[in-house]
Design an enzyme around this catalytic site. Structure first.
Site, PDB file in Angstrom:
ATOM      1  N   LYS A 110       0.834  -1.205   0.000  1.00 33.61           N
ATOM      2  CA  LYS A 110       0.000   0.000   0.000  1.00 33.61           C
ATOM      3  C   LYS A 110       0.869   1.256   0.000  1.00 33.61           C
ATOM      4  O   LYS A 110       0.583   2.217  -0.722  1.00 33.61           O
ATOM      5  CB  LYS A 110      -0.955  -0.007   1.193  1.00 33.61           C
ATOM      6  CG  LYS A 110      -2.061  -1.018   0.949  1.00 33.61           C
ATOM      7  CD  LYS A 110      -3.151  -0.992   1.964  1.00 33.61           C
ATOM      8  CE  LYS A 110      -4.238  -1.970   1.540  1.00 33.61           C
ATOM      9  NZ  LYS A 110      -4.635  -2.889   2.566  1.00 33.61           N
ATOM     10  N   LYS A 189      -7.440 -10.662 -13.582  1.00 29.92           N
ATOM     11  CA  LYS A 189      -8.118 -11.135 -12.369  1.00 29.92           C
ATOM     12  C   LYS A 189      -9.245 -10.165 -11.996  1.00 29.92           C
ATOM     13  O   LYS A 189      -9.031  -8.950 -11.985  1.00 29.92           O
ATOM     14  CB  LYS A 189      -7.083 -11.194 -11.244  1.00 29.92           C
ATOM     15  CG  LYS A 189      -7.632 -11.563  -9.892  1.00 29.92           C
ATOM     16  CD  LYS A 189      -6.510 -11.527  -8.851  1.00 29.92           C
ATOM     17  CE  LYS A 189      -6.982 -11.914  -7.472  1.00 29.92           C
ATOM     18  NZ  LYS A 189      -7.674 -10.885  -6.737  1.00 29.92           N
ATOM     19  N   LYS A 192     -12.234  -5.395  -7.558  1.00 34.81           N
ATOM     20  CA  LYS A 192     -12.802  -4.037  -7.441  1.00 34.81           C
ATOM     21  C   LYS A 192     -11.811  -3.003  -7.935  1.00 34.81           C
ATOM     22  O   LYS A 192     -12.160  -2.055  -8.606  1.00 34.81           O
ATOM     23  CB  LYS A 192     -13.093  -3.719  -5.966  1.00 34.81           C
ATOM     24  CG  LYS A 192     -14.372  -4.250  -5.445  1.00 34.81           C
ATOM     25  CD  LYS A 192     -14.677  -3.684  -4.071  1.00 34.81           C
ATOM     26  CE  LYS A 192     -13.752  -4.191  -2.972  1.00 34.81           C
ATOM     27  NZ  LYS A 192     -13.911  -5.600  -2.633  1.00 34.81           N
TER      28      LYS A 192
HETATM   29  P1  ADP Z   1     -11.141  -7.267  -4.599  1.00 36.32           P
HETATM   30  O1  ADP Z   1      -9.891  -7.747  -5.303  1.00 36.32           O
HETATM   31  O2  ADP Z   1     -12.265  -7.060  -5.537  1.00 36.32           O
HETATM   32  O3  ADP Z   1     -10.885  -6.091  -3.670  1.00 36.32           O
HETATM   33  P2  ADP Z   1     -11.264  -8.750  -2.180  1.00 36.32           P
HETATM   34  O4  ADP Z   1      -9.785  -8.653  -1.967  1.00 36.32           O
HETATM   35  O5  ADP Z   1     -12.166  -7.954  -1.307  1.00 36.32           O
HETATM   36  O6  ADP Z   1     -11.602  -8.461  -3.706  1.00 36.32           O
HETATM   37  O7  ADP Z   1     -11.679 -10.292  -2.155  1.00 36.32           O
HETATM   38  C1  ADP Z   1     -12.259 -10.960  -1.083  1.00 36.32           C
HETATM   39  C2  ADP Z   1     -12.146 -12.458  -1.353  1.00 36.32           C
HETATM   40  O8  ADP Z   1     -12.809 -12.781  -2.592  1.00 36.32           O
HETATM   41  C3  ADP Z   1     -10.701 -12.926  -1.584  1.00 36.32           C
HETATM   42  O9  ADP Z   1     -10.091 -13.303  -0.385  1.00 36.32           O
HETATM   43  C4  ADP Z   1     -10.869 -14.123  -2.496  1.00 36.32           C
HETATM   44  O10 ADP Z   1     -11.159 -15.260  -1.743  1.00 36.32           O
HETATM   45  C5  ADP Z   1     -12.081 -13.758  -3.315  1.00 36.32           C
HETATM   46  N1  ADP Z   1     -11.706 -13.216  -4.628  1.00 36.32           N
HETATM   47  C6  ADP Z   1     -11.589 -11.908  -4.990  1.00 36.32           C
HETATM   48  N2  ADP Z   1     -11.254 -11.799  -6.283  1.00 36.32           N
HETATM   49  C7  ADP Z   1     -11.134 -13.045  -6.775  1.00 36.32           C
HETATM   50  C8  ADP Z   1     -10.833 -13.599  -8.072  1.00 36.32           C
HETATM   51  N3  ADP Z   1     -10.620 -12.824  -9.128  1.00 36.32           N
HETATM   52  N4  ADP Z   1     -10.827 -14.947  -8.208  1.00 36.32           N
HETATM   53  C9  ADP Z   1     -11.097 -15.761  -7.146  1.00 36.32           C
HETATM   54  N5  ADP Z   1     -11.394 -15.297  -5.920  1.00 36.32           N
HETATM   55  C10 ADP Z   1     -11.426 -13.976  -5.717  1.00 36.32           C
END
Ligand code: ADP
Ligand code: TRP
Length: 321
Positions: A110, A189, A192
């Site tokens: 970060k 991937k 958000k």
């Molecule tokens: P983002 O990347 O959208 O911020 P988060 O980090 O909040 O998502 O993700 C929360 C959980 O959702 C992760 O710990 C993981 O288990 C799952 N997750 C998020 N993105 C993916 C992805 N592209 N493929 C598989 N699992 C995912």
């Protein structure tokens, strides 16, 4: 087993959150003791909008309940409803070498991205350790980015236990390797932070628009198409059974249809897949008092465990009562 997880109330859930995490939680609650809390104190490290935090906290509770978390099996509460976690956080801070936190990837990443670090962001892993240790969590299912935080938790617990006896249970992290990374609409991937998500609770119109934007090869309508590595096909795999997938493969190979047709099929599958969840969500949105009751009940149970543990901790370190 006591399985433990914290969810950041950070806004809209997408289908990769569902297939990468929520679905496993829903399955886990049948054969384990699942503890799940909404990490609103953690969210403060980045979210500084009180209205958004308040709304997201309720929204995440509603979403998880809609997607299958069953409060008769799972203890669900909001982190800030059990204040003991902050007391433990401070006490554990005194057992946390600076170097341990300075080495944390998530903090370093970060800062490298130019995010102005505050103290809460730096000490985030200590609060996470307090979450986990307060409730004797045994298994913590995590995404890869959170493994180090569970390792830090273990290090802090070992240090404390060395001084005071076996006060804390050492948690283990669990990474579900069987879950493939879900691609976003651009093939990277889904995340958000990349703006390439398909959200679970979109309107049908928005879903149509978003699936319409999935990046595909450009091939003439009449020509056969390659389904391997096609983003539409990869996403369809999450929603289709073997027979449906075979049929989709045939449609790709046959030619005569454009990617737009496959996108429409995918959109329909996604829409149907979350239909029950949407209905439940609409219900809970109209009955937030029921959601509050569930969270209050969860907080009561969590509070009871937290009070017992804190008594031991206070005695150990010499807090006089
Ligand atoms: P983002 O990347 O959208 O911020 P988060 O980090 O909040 O998502 O993700 C929360 C959980 O959702 C992760 O710990 C993981 O288990 C799952 N997750 C998020 N993105 C993916 C992805 N592209 N493929 C598989 N699992 C995912
Ligand atoms: N750090 C986790 C995340 O960003 C959320 C979290 C906070 C957590 N405390 C926890 C997860 C305790 C598991 C256990 O996703």
């Amino acid at each position: 087993m006591r399985v433990f997880t914290g969810i950041q109330p950070s806004g809209t859930l997408h289908i990769a959150n569902y297939f990468g995490s929520i679905k496993q939680m829903v399955e886990l609650q049948d054969s384990n003791e699942l503890f799940m809390f909404i990490a609103d104190y953690h969210a403060l490290t980045s979210l500084k909008d009180p209205k958004a935090l308040r709304e997201n906290t309720m929204d995440v509770a509603i979403s998880y309940l809609s997607l299958g978390i069953d409060p008769s099996k799972t203890t669900m509460w909001v982190q800030s409803d059990v204040k003991e976690v902050l007391e433990l956080y401070w006490i554990l801070s005194a057992y946390t070498p600076m170097g341990l936190l300075e080495r944390a990837h998530s903090y370093k990443d970060k800062v490298a991205k130019g995010i102005l670090a505050n103290h809460a962001l730096f000490s985030y892993p200590v609060l996470m350790a307090a979450d986990i240790l307060l409730y004797d969590a045994q298994i913590v299912p995590v995404g890869k980015d959170q493994i180090q935080h569970v390792e830090i938790t273990r290090d802090i617990a070992i240090k404390f236990n060395n001084d005071h006896g076996e006060i804390f249970t050492l948690p283990k992290f669990k990474v579900d390797e069987s879950v493939a990374s879900v691609p976003g609409i651009d093939g990277a991937k889904m995340s958000k932070s990349y703006g390439n998500t398909i959200d679970i609770f979109m309107t049908e119109k928005a879903l149509k628009k978003q699936t319409g934007k999935i990046v595909t090869q450009s091939v003439a309508m009449e020509d056969p198409k390659e389904y391997k590595d096609c983003n539409v096909y990869e996403l369809s795999k999450l929603f289709m059974n073997d027979d449906e997938l075979k049929e989709l493969q045939e449609r790709y190979k046959r030619g005569g249809e454009g990617h737009g047709h496959f996108k429409m099929t995918l959109k329909e599958k996604i829409w149907d897949y979350f239909e029950e969840a949407r209905t439940k969500r609409a219900y809970f949105q109209e009955h937030t008092d029921e959601v509050m009751d569930i969270l209050n009940e969860g907080a009561k149970k969590a509070s009871h465990l937290a009070k017992e543990k804190m008594q031991l901790v206070r005695e150990s370190v010499g807090i006089y009562r």
